[in-house]
Design an enzyme around this catalytic site. Structure first.
Site, short mmCIF file in Angstrom:
data_model
loop_
_atom_site.label_atom_id
_atom_site.label_comp_id
_atom_site.label_asym_id
_atom_site.label_seq_id
_atom_site.Cartn_x
_atom_site.Cartn_y
_atom_site.Cartn_z
N ASP A 31 21.42 14.51 22.65
CA ASP A 31 22.32 13.84 23.91
C ASP A 31 22.46 12.34 22.57
O ASP A 31 23.24 11.12 23.51
CB ASP A 31 21.70 13.98 25.08
N PHE A 34 24.76 11.63 20.63
CA PHE A 34 25.96 12.01 21.71
C PHE A 34 26.65 10.90 21.98
O PHE A 34 27.92 9.86 22.08
CB PHE A 34 25.98 12.73 22.51
N SER A 101 48.14 35.24 44.51
CA SER A 101 46.35 35.76 45.10
C SER A 101 47.27 37.15 44.61
O SER A 101 47.65 37.84 44.23
CB SER A 101 46.12 35.07 47.01
N LEU A 102 45.98 37.50 44.53
CA LEU A 102 45.23 38.90 44.43
C LEU A 102 44.66 40.00 45.83
O LEU A 102 44.35 39.38 46.55
CB LEU A 102 44.09 39.38 43.40
N GLU A 131 37.15 41.43 34.54
CA GLU A 131 36.79 40.28 34.63
C GLU A 131 35.77 40.12 35.59
O GLU A 131 36.08 40.59 37.00
CB GLU A 131 37.75 39.30 34.36
N LYS A 133 34.85 37.90 39.03
CA LYS A 133 36.07 36.76 39.77
C LYS A 133 35.00 35.54 39.66
O LYS A 133 33.84 36.39 41.01
CB LYS A 133 36.57 37.79 40.94
N ASP A 135 34.01 32.87 41.67
CA ASP A 135 34.10 31.99 43.33
C ASP A 135 34.41 30.55 42.66
O ASP A 135 33.16 29.72 43.33
CB ASP A 135 32.93 32.72 44.02
N ARG A 154 45.68 24.60 44.43
CA ARG A 154 46.36 25.76 43.69
C ARG A 154 48.01 25.09 45.07
O ARG A 154 48.93 25.46 44.96
CB ARG A 154 45.74 26.71 44.81
N GLU A 190 38.92 28.74 36.73
CA GLU A 190 39.18 28.78 38.36
C GLU A 190 37.50 27.98 37.77
O GLU A 190 37.00 27.75 36.57
CB GLU A 190 37.29 29.49 38.32
N TYR A 242 41.90 32.48 32.62
CA TYR A 242 41.97 34.09 33.14
C TYR A 242 42.88 34.29 32.59
O TYR A 242 42.97 35.54 32.91
CB TYR A 242 41.18 34.62 33.89
N LYS A 305 43.00 43.81 35.44
CA LYS A 305 43.94 43.65 35.21
C LYS A 305 44.56 44.85 34.11
O LYS A 305 44.04 44.85 33.12
CB LYS A 305 44.56 42.66 35.18
N LYS A 329 36.04 43.26 45.87
CA LYS A 329 35.04 42.46 46.28
C LYS A 329 34.19 43.20 46.67
O LYS A 329 33.22 43.89 47.42
CB LYS A 329 35.67 41.61 47.47
N CYS A 423 15.39 17.22 74.77
CA CYS A 423 15.20 16.96 73.83
C CYS A 423 13.51 17.30 73.56
O CYS A 423 12.51 17.27 74.53
CB CYS A 423 15.27 15.41 72.88
N CYS A 426 10.67 15.01 72.90
CA CYS A 426 11.18 13.12 73.62
C CYS A 426 11.05 12.86 75.37
O CYS A 426 10.96 12.61 75.52
CB CYS A 426 11.48 11.47 72.84
N CYS A 441 19.92 14.14 71.09
CA CYS A 441 19.16 13.03 72.38
C CYS A 441 19.67 11.83 71.67
O CYS A 441 19.77 11.44 70.54
CB CYS A 441 17.80 13.36 70.80
N CYS A 447 12.49 8.47 69.77
CA CYS A 447 12.02 9.49 70.02
C CYS A 447 11.77 9.38 68.61
O CYS A 447 12.15 9.18 67.43
CB CYS A 447 13.92 10.54 70.14
S1 IVH Z 1 44.12 36.19 38.03
C1 IVH Z 1 48.25 36.60 39.48
N1 IVH Z 1 41.16 36.62 37.45
O1 IVH Z 1 41.07 34.65 42.58
C2 IVH Z 1 46.71 36.92 39.02
N2 IVH Z 1 41.92 35.41 39.42
O2 IVH Z 1 42.65 36.33 44.54
C3 IVH Z 1 46.29 35.17 39.43
N3 IVH Z 1 39.95 34.31 40.01
O3 IVH Z 1 43.68 32.65 43.23
C4 IVH Z 1 45.18 35.54 39.26
N4 IVH Z 1 38.92 35.07 38.98
O4 IVH Z 1 41.25 31.46 42.29
C5 IVH Z 1 42.35 36.17 37.99
N5 IVH Z 1 38.84 36.29 36.68
C6 IVH Z 1 40.37 36.16 37.76
C7 IVH Z 1 39.84 35.67 38.28
C8 IVH Z 1 40.84 35.17 39.36
C9 IVH Z 1 38.64 34.59 40.15
C10 IVH Z 1 40.36 33.26 41.76
C11 IVH Z 1 41.66 32.96 41.37
C12 IVH Z 1 42.90 33.94 42.59
C13 IVH Z 1 41.82 34.56 43.08
C14 IVH Z 1 42.92 35.97 43.46
#
Ligand code: IVH
Length: 698
Positions: A31, A34, A101-102, A131, A133, A135, A154, A190, A242, A305, A329, A423, A426, A441, A447
């Protein structure tokens, strides 16, 4: 080697080290070394601004270091504070490909249904990529000629915020690619805050009695929306990618594209598996449902996918999500246990937090004995009774919460939980501010937890930073009658301190040194240190800059206060109430007498420049060094006026990339000059340097 070559070679070398460290987790340099190389590059770039590159590794540290002069530091702090008040503060950018979204599933049965739908839809063999997911908060990056040019959130799926400057601070995101990449493409992924960073950040916020982030997802998205990229850099975000989008992708397989992206420098999860059967998918789910707990970042499910992009195209999209992908999920972990009692904690600001005391129960590998109940409304909504069997969940949150009551299990019904009226510390009658969920309070100055809490806040690092006075010592001094309020800190006498059994001579001198040093702490931090309800660090700075000294702040009326940007009624009321309490004003008089900084320093008073006085400036196009709003603010800070449209009165146009064609035409017609951002920055800096030649700002 020419300077230019030297700069370029340092950049390449640092990029490689960033990649080794943040993407491969296999550093090959210390470090220390660097940092030394980074500093060397910074110095060369500062001395040779003509070689500026928005994608240089130095840009990852955010605006504070990038803008080295003291003047800029002042401007940037002010700018960042100002922007917190705006709704977004970021430029909105339309997504080339909408961010969908999915569809969610919660059982393996639903995963099977998805598999069947795909099988029927394709009527041929297919593979699924499994894959994790992640968060966090999703991001779309655009690369052109191997350079990161834009990062957009997004948003509503159609358009999002341009957060490029902030994203550039994330070390695992490549600013420049290597290998054989397409000329232009988008990549989605993400942005995450690792658990360790999240825990640390919340600990710090707890010390400051700032509201905690509920989970790393909120922390990551909150961080990404900050206006000061230096703060973003300090939050140590990470990112996994991803989804690759574009015209000339390297492979017809999703898995192939991810592998290619990895070779260009992106961080792709190791937990990515191509599966041919439902059994393999099921094994992946079951494995990661357990194993994900050992990951450094939060995950909330898995994503399936279809691997072939040709097959993806054949399946297409519904209005909201692709037919070729689905999310499964993970179940939030739950436990059922008995509610034995509710206790109430009083914080520094007098806020009263109800806490449920439970029969100990195992949840996600830890024993849970307590859960936060947040406020009276939540207790009411749960219809909570003592002795109830309650469901406790951990989900993404650190503090477990009660999500429901098992009403069927109510045999002998206990007392309904009633929020206390007085409280617990006090005895004062509690109050509730309009529109606020919390009870308070009001007995601020009598207090005990509030008095001690105020002192702890006063001495804390971001406030007066008095070493040697931790919460235990404060408690000891309070119990022994040596501290009644904040001002007493400055009259503590060494012999009195040494006489206390648990305090050594060294600690006594430490306390004295610390309080002596704190007399240099600038006015804005003194305002913060006072612990006025609702006045956090940012608001304190706002108040300090608006009123300039404590006398003016004391005299400020409600109307004057709310006329300050970002000061709302709630804060104004609280400030007025604070200064109308004679105990507070007496204490402030003592602090003044002891020599604390009670007005803004001369240098800061003069930080407003005049470089652009009398000029009317139009901003157009996109910029790489600062956001549009930052430039707007710089114009104001330097005495200039922002104009919306080009006219004969326009002094010049601050022109970025892709300036609007209409504006360009008009400028040409009227003979209005165009200045690029580099020239503009040099212009306002020059003036400051001249001003500063007689002394430094800080
Ligand atoms: S694919 C069209 N892959 O989950 C598909 N999404 O509800 C595009 N997320 O908005 C998303 N891990 O923020 C994909 N391995 C993964 C993911 C992923 C997390 C999130 C992403 C997306 C939401 C889908």
């Amino acid at each position: 080697m020419t300077i230019k070559d030297q700069i370029e070679s340092l950049r390449r070398e640092l990029e490689q080290h960033n990649y080794n460290y943040y993407v491969l987790s296999a550093p090959t340099i210390s470090d220390f070394d660097f940092d030394a190389k980074l500093r060397q590059l910074q110095e060369l770039e500062t001395a040779h601004p003509e070689f500026f590159d928005p994608n240089s590794p130095t840009q990852r540290v955010g605006s504070d270091i990038m803008n080295k002069s003291d003047f800029k530091k002042v401007v940037m702090t002010m700018i960042s504070d100002q922007y917190k008040s705006k709704t977004s503060g970021f430029e909105q950018v339309a997504h080339v490909y909408p961010m969908l979204s999915l569809g969610n599933t919660y059982s393996e049965g639903e995963v099977q249904d998805f598999y069947e739908r795909v099988r029927k839809g394709l009527n041929e063999e297919f593979e699924l990529v499994c894959e994790l997911k992640y968060d966090g908060t999703s991001i779309s990056l655009t690369y052109e000629d191997g350079l990161l040019v834009r990062a957009v959130t997004r948003g509503d799926g159609e358009k999002g915020d341009d957060v490029t400057a902030n994203v550039k601070t994330i070390r695992s995101i490549p600013l420049r690619l290597h290998g054989n990449y397409p000329k232009s493409f988008e990549i989605r992924g993400e942005i995450l805050m690792p658990w360790s960073v999240f825990d640390e950040l919340n600990k710090e916020r707890e010390e400051q009695e700032e509201q905690l982030f509920a989970n790393p997802r909120n922390a990551a998205s909150g961080t990404l929306k900050l206006q000061n990229s230096a703060t973003v850099a300090s939050r140590k975000l990470d990112a996994y990618f991803y989804y690759l989008l574009g015209e000339n992708l390297p492979s017809d397989l999703h898995s192939g594209n991810l592998e290619a992206a990895h070779s260009w420098g992106f961080k792709i999860s190791d937990a990515t598996k191509v599966c041919k059967t439902l059994e393999e998918v099921s094994a992946f789910i079951n494995y990661w449902d357990i194993e994900r707990k050992n990951l450094p970042v939060a995950t909330d499910g898995i994503v399936l996918k279809v691997n072939s992009i040709t097959q993806q195209r054949a399946l297409g999209f519904t209005a909201k999500s692709p037919r070729w992908a689905i999310a499964y999920k993970f179940q939030a972990e739950k436990a059922v246990t008995r509610l034995n009692s509710v206790s109430y904690q009083v914080g520094r600001t007098g806020a009263v937090t109800p806490v449920a005391n439970l029969d100990p129960v195992q949840l996600s590998g830890t024993t849970v004995k307590r859960a936060s109940l947040h406020n009276a409304d939540i207790i009411e909504a749960l219809d909570l009774h003592i002795g109830d069997m309650v469901f406790v969940e951990k989900g993404g949150e650190i503090i477990p919460k009660i999500t429901a009551v098992d009403k069927d299990a109510r045999l002998l019904i206990g007392d309904k939980v009633q929020f206390i009226k007085n409280c617990p510390e006090c005895g004062a009658a509690l109050i509730r501010f309009e529109g606020e969920a919390a009870h308070y309070c009001p007995n601020e100055n009598a207090c005990p937890p509030q008095i001690k809490g105020k002192m702890e806040h006063f001495v804390s690092r971001k406030a007066m930073n008095i070493d040697g006075l931790g919460s235990e010592t404060i408690n000891l001094l309070y119990q022994n009658g040596l501290l009644h309020n904040i001002a007493d800190i400055y009259t503590l006498k060494i012999p009195d301190l040494i006489r206390l059994e648990r305090l050594g001579t060294k600690s006594a001198y430490n306390i004295q040194d610390g309080s002596e040093k704190s007399k240099e702490v600038p006015f804005e931090r003194v305002v913060f240190a006072l612990g006025i309800r609702f006045v956090g660090e940012t608001i304190a700075k706002k108040l300090a800059y608006a009123f300039k000294n404590i006398e003016a702040l004391e005299r400020a009326t409600f109307e004057e206060l709310i006329s300050v940007d970002e000061i709302g009624e709630r804060i104004a009321q609280s400030v007025v109430a604070y200064f109308s309490d004679s105990q507070n004003t007496e204490m402030l008089n003592r602090l003044k007498e002891y020599g604390l900084q009670m007005s803004l320093s001369e240098a800061k008073l003069q930080a407003h420049g005049t470089a652009l006085a009398g000029l009317s400036i139009v901003i157009s196009g996109t910029f790489s060094q600062h956001s549009r709003d930052e430039y707007k603010s710089m114009i104001e800070m330097n005495g200039g006026k922002n104009a919306g449209s080009v006219s004969a009165k326009t002094s010049f146009i601050l022109a970025g990339e892709n300036m609007g064609p209409e504006k360009l035409k008009k400028a040409e017609k009227l003979g209005v000059r165009l200045l690029d951002e580099k020239t503009f920055l040099a212009m306002i800096q020059l003036e400051k340097q001249e001003e500063n030649s007689t002394g430094t700002l800080f």
